[in-house]
Write an enzyme that holds these catalytic residues in place. Structure first.
Site, PDB file in Angstrom:
ATOM      1  N   GLU A 116       0.820  -1.237  -0.117  1.00 14.93           N
ATOM      2  CA  GLU A 116       0.025   0.026   0.077  1.00 14.93           C
ATOM      3  C   GLU A 116       0.828   1.384  -0.073  1.00 14.93           C
ATOM      4  O   GLU A 116       0.338   2.196  -0.480  1.00 14.93           O
ATOM      5  CB  GLU A 116      -0.816  -0.043   1.213  1.00 14.93           C
ATOM      6  CG  GLU A 116      -1.907  -1.276   1.174  1.00 14.93           C
ATOM      7  CD  GLU A 116      -2.938  -1.287   0.077  1.00 14.93           C
ATOM      8  OE1 GLU A 116      -3.378   0.129  -0.312  1.00 14.93           O
ATOM      9  OE2 GLU A 116      -3.290  -2.323  -0.375  1.00 14.93           O
ATOM     10  N   SER A 127     -33.781 -28.834 -23.450  1.00 12.71           N
ATOM     11  CA  SER A 127     -34.813 -27.918 -24.424  1.00 12.71           C
ATOM     12  C   SER A 127     -35.554 -26.695 -23.939  1.00 12.71           C
ATOM     13  O   SER A 127     -36.364 -26.188 -24.782  1.00 12.71           O
ATOM     14  CB  SER A 127     -35.984 -29.007 -24.790  1.00 12.71           C
ATOM     15  OG  SER A 127     -35.468 -30.273 -25.528  1.00 12.71           O
TER      16      SER A 127
END
Length: 805
Positions: free
Chosen positions: A194, A457
């Site tokens: 950081e 389907s």
């Protein structure tokens, strides 16, 4: 004798003037007239001494000067000519044109220089003065108070306002550490991730500030916040991406570094920051990721991963992201000589995540907090922000619908094998609200309602959308015979018998779920990319990029993967007449005092749109209504119709099971039922754990109708009990129309098709076809009226998919 004569001076008559001689220029005398007696004498000023100040050519008016008067410019002074004198011929009328331009340029540059001096002074003094004033006005919060304020209670509510659960109890897993409790290895890992200059900077980084300013001006994101700035942002709770917030953050950060020692700042930061997995602070993070209680036992490699997660804690479940951040941090640690290559070793994978669920939510409802947080993240509300503010979140879950869904699943799965995993989602077509969500029996297991699966389907309605967009309709006919590859290769066949001849109308093919018809339709007229596009337009959010590459998509097989939520959402678009409304589980976000933060009705991404033809509302409605017309007969045909003759449209689906050797079997791997009324759209899926086939307690394959269909039917009938019967509106056929195939109030076409389907009064013959090698004649056994044997078509001109439904 005087001038007045012998008797003295002569008196002038009253009112007369007197002339006196006065010396003039050059020794000459000039006569001056005096006023009459009794009148004031007005001095006469000669014209010669008058001096006129000449203007610079081109100058409109004089500029204000710093002095109170203007000195004459003697270079421009012109000696006056005496009265009566003649000119010498050398009269100078002023500067030349070139000299005038030079003078103007000098004046312009003089003004520019003065302006620049002023701006430079302001640029130096202004920020310094502003910084000093801001410094006196801001305060730095006490680190202990900030830590306690990070994790408030979050309340989830059902759609009717009843409380669902309370999550993230304040201080449940936070440990406040002292500076000596945090090893240097962890600090170095955090610095590497950081803020590498933390130990030496003044609380801010000039390059980071310039980068953040540039991003703000250009519309970008991200910045270069130091650890001190990050802490200030978390402490204030202000994360707005504005220059004002950044300015105050910088000043506070500087003041903090002047007020506290660096070791206290890093300790406050590591006690406050969120690491993901519900862990606030480094102590809770070590426990959540590695089940370590003593921070001195955390290795440098593990510390690198923990530090890497600070950037995006919401991605704590994303393993590739974790690996990328770990590599980034370890490389920086090595570059700064905080670790050596030997310390890195293999990637330190975190332990399995143990999700802590609210006591009131278990079983099928245990996924609700996770679903809510996922949606909050998409809306821009991080888990950290939600917990800091202690929001009250109203969901769209209808407690009655949820209870009925759980009862329907329990009834349908009673006595069935434990490895069968159903998923159910119900969506309101009128607004996209998720009314019920059944993710599975095990709240800590797979979310079967959100997991992508082969739809079989039940995906065929999107084939039909593509056909309708081409201007072809339900009366269009296609060859329904088997499709066989060359040399007896892969083939497409129909799962059941058909009442069609060789040529079958699309409406009848949808009712009987004929794979061969839809494969030929997609290959010939629609094409796979258009099927994927139609599904996306209807509301399918899953990635279909791979599925769009081959014709497997026609029957929901191959790389076609969608979730139960996808299908409920997409079918809701058909139910609403082609209006797509994105599905969502959050209705409202409020502060603890009841003030509204966000509402679904005002969210731009949740606004309704015309799904299929955005610029043609009439055609859009016709497409959706034609799909509904094709799906109306199917619930009754599959023996899962709605009670009391209520109009319901739907489609079953199965996906064939292939064993480990790649051999097709008679089993099904997936089973589906998706259907809707104008009030609700519901999808039910059924899968086997670890890819096992879906078989009932008797060992028989489960189909869409006899498994998910039963669950769907029970839920729909119980939910709609007492509700008014709504219709789907007027049916206007597109292209060639099909005759009436289901009882409804819609307008029917009067033109008969070229190949009408059999009616219920005249039941179709049952035909059994035995498939044999291509060089062997086909044998057919017919019950009832004899029909022509359907030849097996070679499909060398068709890219053959695997079995889909």
């Amino acid at each position: 004798m005087g001038p007045g004569g012998p008797n003295g001076p002569r008196q002038a008559p009253p009112g007369a003037t007197t002339a006196l001689p006065v010396p003039g220029r050059g020794g000459d005398q000039t006569t001056v007239a005096l006023p009459p007696a009794g009148k004031p004498v007005r001095p006469q000023v000669p014209e010669d001494p008058t001096v006129f100040m000449h203007k610079t050519p081109g100058q409109a008016r004089s500029e204000p000067e710093l002095l109170t008067h203007r000195e004459p410019e003697f270079d421009d002074y012109e000696e006056p000519v005496a009265s009566g004198a003649q000119g010498t011929g050398d009269d100078d009328t002023g500067p030349t044109e070139e000299e005038s331009k030079t003078m103007r340029r000098k004046k312009i540059w003089r003004r520019v220089r003065r302006t620049c001096y002023v701006l430079l002074i302001l640029a130096i003094i202004g920020p310094v003065l502003a910084f000093f004033i801001t410094y006196q006005l801001v305060d730095v919060d006490n680190p202990a108070d900030v830590a306690r304020d990070q994790d408030k209670v979050v309340t989830l509510l059902y759609a009717n306002g009843d409380e669902m659960a309370k999550i993230a109890d304040a201080g449940a897993n936070r440990v406040l550490l002292n500076p000596e409790d945090i090893p240097d290895d962890i600090k170095h890992a955090v610095y590497a991730a950081e803020d590498q200059s933390f130990e030496t900077n003044a609380g801010f980084d000039i390059s980071g500030i310039l980068r953040a300013t540039w991003n703000q001006v250009t519309g970008g994101e991200g910045g270069g916040s130091t650890i001190s700035q990050q802490y200030i942002k978390k402490a204030s709770g202000d994360e707005d991406p504005t220059l004002r917030r950044k300015w105050v953050e910088v000043v506070k950060s500087y003041k903090m570094n002047k007020t506290y020692d660096k070791k206290y700042i890093i300790t406050a930061y590591l006690n406050t920051i969120y690491f993901g997995r519900g862990a606030y602070g480094i102590a809770a993070a070590a426990k959540a990721y590695y089940n370590i209680d003593d921070l001195h036992q955390v290795t440098k490699s593990q510390a690198a991963l923990l530090a890497g997660m600070i950037q995006s804690p919401a991605r704590s479940k994303d393993l590739p992201y974790q690996q990328g951040r770990w590599e980034f941090v370890t490389n920086r640690m090595i570059a700064n000589k905080w670790m050596v290559e030997a310390d890195r070793g293999q990637f330190p994978a975190p332990v399995a995540l143990e999700t802590t669920k609210p006591v009131s939510l278990n079983g099928p409802r245990a996924k609700f907090p996770e679903l809510v947080q996922d949606e909050l993240t998409k809306l821009g509300y991080s888990e950290e922000k939600v917990k800091k503010n202690g929001y009250r979140i109203t969901t769209t879950i209808d407690p009655r619908a949820q209870q009925l869904a759980e009862e329907a699943v329990k009834s349908g799965m009673d006595g069935q094998p434990e490895n069968l995993q159903p998923g159910l989602v119900a969506v309101d077509p009128k607004n996209g609200a998720i009314l019920a969500y059944y993710s599975g029996r095990d709240g800590n297991g797979i979310d079967w309602a959100g997991a992508p699966q082969e739809p079989g389907s039940s995906f065929k309605p999107f084939d039909l959308v593509g056909l309708l967009k081409e201007g072809k309709g339900l009366g269009e006919t296609y060859d329904s015979s088997d499709i066989t590859g060359s040399n007896g290769g892969p083939r497409v066949k129909n799962a059941g018998k058909t009442t069609c001849g060789v040529q079958c109308p699309v409406a009848q093919a949808m009712k009987e779920s004929l794979n061969t018809v839809f494969v030929r339709m997609v290959v010939k007229d629609v094409h796979p990319p258009q099927v994927a596009e139609a599904a996306k337009e209807a509301g399918v959010a899953s990635d279909l990029s791979k599925a769009a590459l081959d014709s497997n998509i026609a029957i929901g097989g191959g790389n076609t993967r969608v979730s139960t939520l996808d299908m409920a959402t997409a079918y809701a678009t058909f139910a609403s007449g082609g209006v797509r409304r994105p599905a969502h589980i959050i209705a409202k976000i409020q502060y603890p005092d009841g003030a509204t933060v966000w509402e679904a009705g005002a969210e731009p991404t949740y606004q309704e749109t015309l799904a299929f033809t955005p610029n043609d509302p009439d055609q859009n409605q016709k497409i959706a209504r034609n799909v509904t017309e094709a799906l109306l007969p199917i619930p009754k045909y599959s023996h899962v119709e709605c009670a009391n003759n209520r109009l319901c449209a739907g489609k079953t689906g199965t996906h064939q099971y292939t064993d480990r050797t790649g051999t097709e079997t008679n089993d099904n791997a997936k089973a589906w039922m998706v259907g809707y009324t104008p009030q609700i759209s519901t999808a039910v899926s059924l899968s086997g754990e670890k890819g096992a086939p879906v078989r009932d307690a008797g060992g028989k394959p489960i189909s869409g109708a006899n498994g998910p269909g039963r669950i769907w039917q029970k839920f729909m009938n119980s939910y709609l009990q007492g509700a008014p019967k709504e219709t789907f509106g007027r049916f206007v056929p597109i292209g060639r129309a099909e005759p009436s195939i289901a009882p409804s109030s819609s307008v029917r076409p009067t033109t008969p098709p070229s190949n009408p389907a059999p009616t219920s009064e005249s039941p179709p013959p049952v035909t059994t076809t035995t498939t044999t090698p291509e060089d062997t004649p086909t044998t057919t056994t017919t019950t009832g009226k004899p029909t022509k044997t359907r030849p097996t078509a070679t499909g060398t001109d068709i890219p053959l998919p695997g079995q889909g439904g």
